[in-house]
Design a protein around this motif. Structure first.
Motif, PDB file in Angstrom:
ATOM      1  N   TYR A  30       0.830  -1.211   0.000  1.00  0.00           N
ATOM      2  CA  TYR A  30       0.000   0.000   0.000  1.00  0.00           C
ATOM      3  C   TYR A  30       0.860   1.254   0.000  1.00  0.00           C
ATOM      4  N   HIS A  31       0.331   2.322  -0.596  1.00  0.00           N
ATOM      5  CA  HIS A  31       1.145   3.523  -0.840  1.00  0.00           C
ATOM      6  C   HIS A  31       1.441   4.329   0.437  1.00  0.00           C
ATOM      7  N   ASP A  32       0.971   3.871   1.582  1.00  0.00           N
ATOM      8  CA  ASP A  32       1.382   4.580   2.822  1.00  0.00           C
ATOM      9  C   ASP A  32       2.868   4.349   3.087  1.00  0.00           C
ATOM     10  N   ASP A  90     -21.017  10.996  -2.204  1.00  0.00           N
ATOM     11  CA  ASP A  90     -19.982  11.384  -1.222  1.00  0.00           C
ATOM     12  C   ASP A  90     -18.954  12.313  -1.857  1.00  0.00           C
ATOM     13  N   HIS A  91     -18.643  12.090  -3.112  1.00  0.00           N
ATOM     14  CA  HIS A  91     -17.597  12.895  -3.753  1.00  0.00           C
ATOM     15  C   HIS A  91     -18.167  14.102  -4.493  1.00  0.00           C
ATOM     16  N   ASP A  92     -19.258  13.915  -5.198  1.00  0.00           N
ATOM     17  CA  ASP A  92     -19.813  15.039  -5.971  1.00  0.00           C
ATOM     18  C   ASP A  92     -20.620  15.998  -5.104  1.00  0.00           C
ATOM     19  N   SER A 151     -11.152  -3.999  -6.526  1.00  0.00           N
ATOM     20  CA  SER A 151      -9.993  -3.093  -6.665  1.00  0.00           C
ATOM     21  C   SER A 151     -10.106  -1.906  -5.700  1.00  0.00           C
ATOM     22  N   SER A 152     -11.318  -1.633  -5.198  1.00  0.00           N
ATOM     23  CA  SER A 152     -11.477  -0.514  -4.247  1.00  0.00           C
ATOM     24  C   SER A 152     -11.053  -0.916  -2.830  1.00  0.00           C
ATOM     25  N   LEU A 153     -10.678  -2.184  -2.636  1.00  0.00           N
ATOM     26  CA  LEU A 153     -10.376  -2.675  -1.282  1.00  0.00           C
ATOM     27  C   LEU A 153      -9.055  -2.146  -0.728  1.00  0.00           C
ATOM     28  N   THR A 154      -8.376  -1.265  -1.476  1.00  0.00           N
ATOM     29  CA  THR A 154      -7.247  -0.541  -0.864  1.00  0.00           C
ATOM     30  C   THR A 154      -7.759   0.244   0.334  1.00  0.00           C
ATOM     31  N   GLU A 155      -9.067   0.507   0.348  1.00  0.00           N
ATOM     32  CA  GLU A 155      -9.646   1.239   1.484  1.00  0.00           C
ATOM     33  C   GLU A 155      -9.688   0.417   2.766  1.00  0.00           C
ATOM     34  N   LEU A 156      -9.325  -0.849   2.692  1.00  0.00           N
ATOM     35  CA  LEU A 156      -9.090  -1.600   3.929  1.00  0.00           C
ATOM     36  C   LEU A 156      -7.899  -0.991   4.668  1.00  0.00           C
ATOM     37  N   SER A 186     -13.253  13.177   7.112  1.00  0.00           N
ATOM     38  CA  SER A 186     -14.482  12.536   6.607  1.00  0.00           C
ATOM     39  C   SER A 186     -14.201  11.115   6.117  1.00  0.00           C
ATOM     40  N   ARG A 187     -12.986  10.887   5.583  1.00  0.00           N
ATOM     41  CA  ARG A 187     -12.661   9.540   5.083  1.00  0.00           C
ATOM     42  C   ARG A 187     -12.585   8.531   6.234  1.00  0.00           C
ATOM     43  N   LEU A 188     -12.281   8.994   7.436  1.00  0.00           N
ATOM     44  CA  LEU A 188     -12.152   8.066   8.563  1.00  0.00           C
ATOM     45  C   LEU A 188     -13.476   7.388   8.868  1.00  0.00           C
ATOM     46  N   PHE A 221      -3.317  -4.808  -8.610  1.00  0.00           N
ATOM     47  CA  PHE A 221      -3.260  -3.807  -9.699  1.00  0.00           C
ATOM     48  C   PHE A 221      -3.484  -2.408  -9.126  1.00  0.00           C
ATOM     49  N   LYS A 222      -4.451  -2.289  -8.240  1.00  0.00           N
ATOM     50  CA  LYS A 222      -4.777  -0.968  -7.659  1.00  0.00           C
ATOM     51  C   LYS A 222      -3.635  -0.471  -6.778  1.00  0.00           C
ATOM     52  N   THR A 223      -3.008  -1.361  -5.997  1.00  0.00           N
ATOM     53  CA  THR A 223      -1.879  -0.887  -5.162  1.00  0.00           C
ATOM     54  C   THR A 223      -0.742  -0.390  -6.071  1.00  0.00           C
TER      55      THR A 223
HETATM   56  O1  AHQ Z   1      -9.846   9.827  -0.778  1.00  0.00           O
HETATM   57  C1  AHQ Z   1      -9.878   8.551  -1.230  1.00  0.00           C
HETATM   58  C2  AHQ Z   1     -11.022   8.011  -1.798  1.00  0.00           C
HETATM   59  O2  AHQ Z   1     -12.130   8.754  -1.880  1.00  0.00           O
HETATM   60  C3  AHQ Z   1     -10.978   6.709  -2.290  1.00  0.00           C
HETATM   61  C4  AHQ Z   1     -12.050   5.925  -2.957  1.00  0.00           C
HETATM   62  C5  AHQ Z   1     -11.468   4.528  -2.946  1.00  0.00           C
HETATM   63  C6  AHQ Z   1     -11.736   3.758  -4.214  1.00  0.00           C
HETATM   64  O3  AHQ Z   1     -12.936   3.615  -4.557  1.00  0.00           O
HETATM   65  O4  AHQ Z   1     -10.758   3.262  -4.834  1.00  0.00           O
HETATM   66  N1  AHQ Z   1     -10.053   4.712  -2.712  1.00  0.00           N
HETATM   67  C7  AHQ Z   1      -9.836   5.948  -2.197  1.00  0.00           C
HETATM   68  C8  AHQ Z   1      -8.668   6.472  -1.638  1.00  0.00           C
HETATM   69  C9  AHQ Z   1      -8.706   7.792  -1.135  1.00  0.00           C
HETATM   70  N2  AHQ Z   1      -7.616   8.377  -0.545  1.00  0.00           N
HETATM   71  C10 AHQ Z   1      -6.317   7.746  -0.651  1.00  0.00           C
HETATM   72  C11 AHQ Z   1      -5.315   8.426   0.277  1.00  0.00           C
HETATM   73  O5  AHQ Z   1      -4.304   7.798   0.619  1.00  0.00           O
HETATM   74  O6  AHQ Z   1      -5.554   9.596   0.577  1.00  0.00           O
HETATM   75  C12 AHQ Z   1      -6.473   6.265  -0.466  1.00  0.00           C
HETATM   76  C13 AHQ Z   1      -7.339   5.755  -1.626  1.00  0.00           C
HETATM   77  C14 AHQ Z   1      -7.368   4.267  -1.626  1.00  0.00           C
HETATM   78  O7  AHQ Z   1      -6.929   3.653  -0.650  1.00  0.00           O
HETATM   79  O8  AHQ Z   1      -7.739   3.657  -2.662  1.00  0.00           O
END
Ligand code: AHQ
Length: 244
Positions: A30-32, A90-92, A151-156, A186-188, A221-223
């Motif tokens: 993960y990109h952290d 949430d985004h728009d 692919s959105s599970l990077t949010e784990l 808000s993301r938390l 792929f997403k990571t």
């Molecule tokens: O701000 C982020 C966000 O709205 C999303 C949506 C989600 C997706 O559907 O892929 N992933 C994601 C992520 C956000 N912020 C990233 C960050 O490090 O600030 C992390 C990123 C993710 O983990 O995919």
């Protein structure tokens, strides 16, 4: 993206715990842990680097609703769409309100000293950022919707990283107006909700070993694309004639 399962096609499916463990193992990529985020969290980024980051990550943020709309357009199931559409709102933001994640990101940009029109113009977006983000959008357009969900599970891994980032930004960069960090607060709340739903769908719908592995490959792929995005931001603009 062509996917070739590693296990022979008749391999026994993973148990739910094995599947979750395989997904969570992607957290090591993960990109952290990217050098740019490590320097950010250590308080070592310059104002210019933070401004480059916020202007480039805008392209990712404004692309999230577009990829989520692509997932909706590929998903024939009303119940799934009813849940997934919340991500777009949430985004728009809601009709007529100056709300939503994209608006918050523009406020983050202003708190870092980049005006919203410069950010929205996308003239500061680097080629490597554009291509990695477009790869994500196109993946979600072209892949079966279940693997785009996976692919959105990077949010784990997102909330843990964002918690650390929030503390670091407040501690090491006192010139940033804390109100500008609202997006990450808000993301938390939103990310764990979204990640849990995406995990539940992935576990429920990926029952064969091939589908389970394809879901893990989608997350891998997403990571990679998140990593490539930060590589470009870390390097900056290296094209001939680039300022600085
Ligand atoms: O701000 C982020 C966000 O709205 C999303 C949506 C989600 C997706 O559907 O892929 N992933 C994601 C992520 C956000 N912020 C990233 C960050 O490090 O600030 C992390 C990123 C993710 O983990 O995919």
């Amino acid at each position: 993206m062509t996917f070739t399962p590693t296990a022979d096609i008749d391999a026994a499916p993973w148990t739910e715990d094995e599947f979750v463990a395989a997904l969570r193992a992607q957290g090591t990529r993960y990109h952290d842990q990217h050098p740019f985020h490590v320097r950010m969290n250590a308080g070592e980024l310059s104002r210019e680097e933070l401004q480059r980051w916020v202007a480039n990550r805008y392209y990712y943020q404004r692309s999230i609703p577009i990829k989520d709309a692509a997932i909706l357009s590929n998903c024939p199931e009303v119940e799934i769409r009813r849940e997934w559409i919340s991500r777009i709102i949430d985004h728009d933001g809601a009709e007529g309100e100056s709300s939503g994640g994209i608006e918050s990101w523009l406020r983050l940009g202003e708190s870092l000293g980049v005006d919203r029109e410069t950010i929205r113009s996308e003239r500061l977006v680097l080629p490597g950022v554009r291509y990695s983000v477009d790869a994500y959008v196109n993946f979600c357009r072209q892949e079966p919707w279940v693997f785009a969900v996976a692919s959105s599970l990077t949010e784990l891994f997102g909330p843990g990283a964002i918690k650390v980032r929030l503390v670091a930004l407040e501690e090491h960069y006192p010139w940033i107006d804390p109100a500008g960090l609202e997006y990450f607060r808000s993301r938390l709340t939103l990310a764990p909700r979204d990640a849990q739903y995406a995990l539940d769908v992935s576990l429920e719908r990926c029952r064969t070993r091939a589908d389970q592995e394809r879901a893990v490959a989608a997350l891998s792929f997403k990571t990679d694309l998140l990593w490539a995005q930060l590589d470009a931001i870390d390097r900056g603009d290296t094209r001939p004639g680039a300022e600085g």
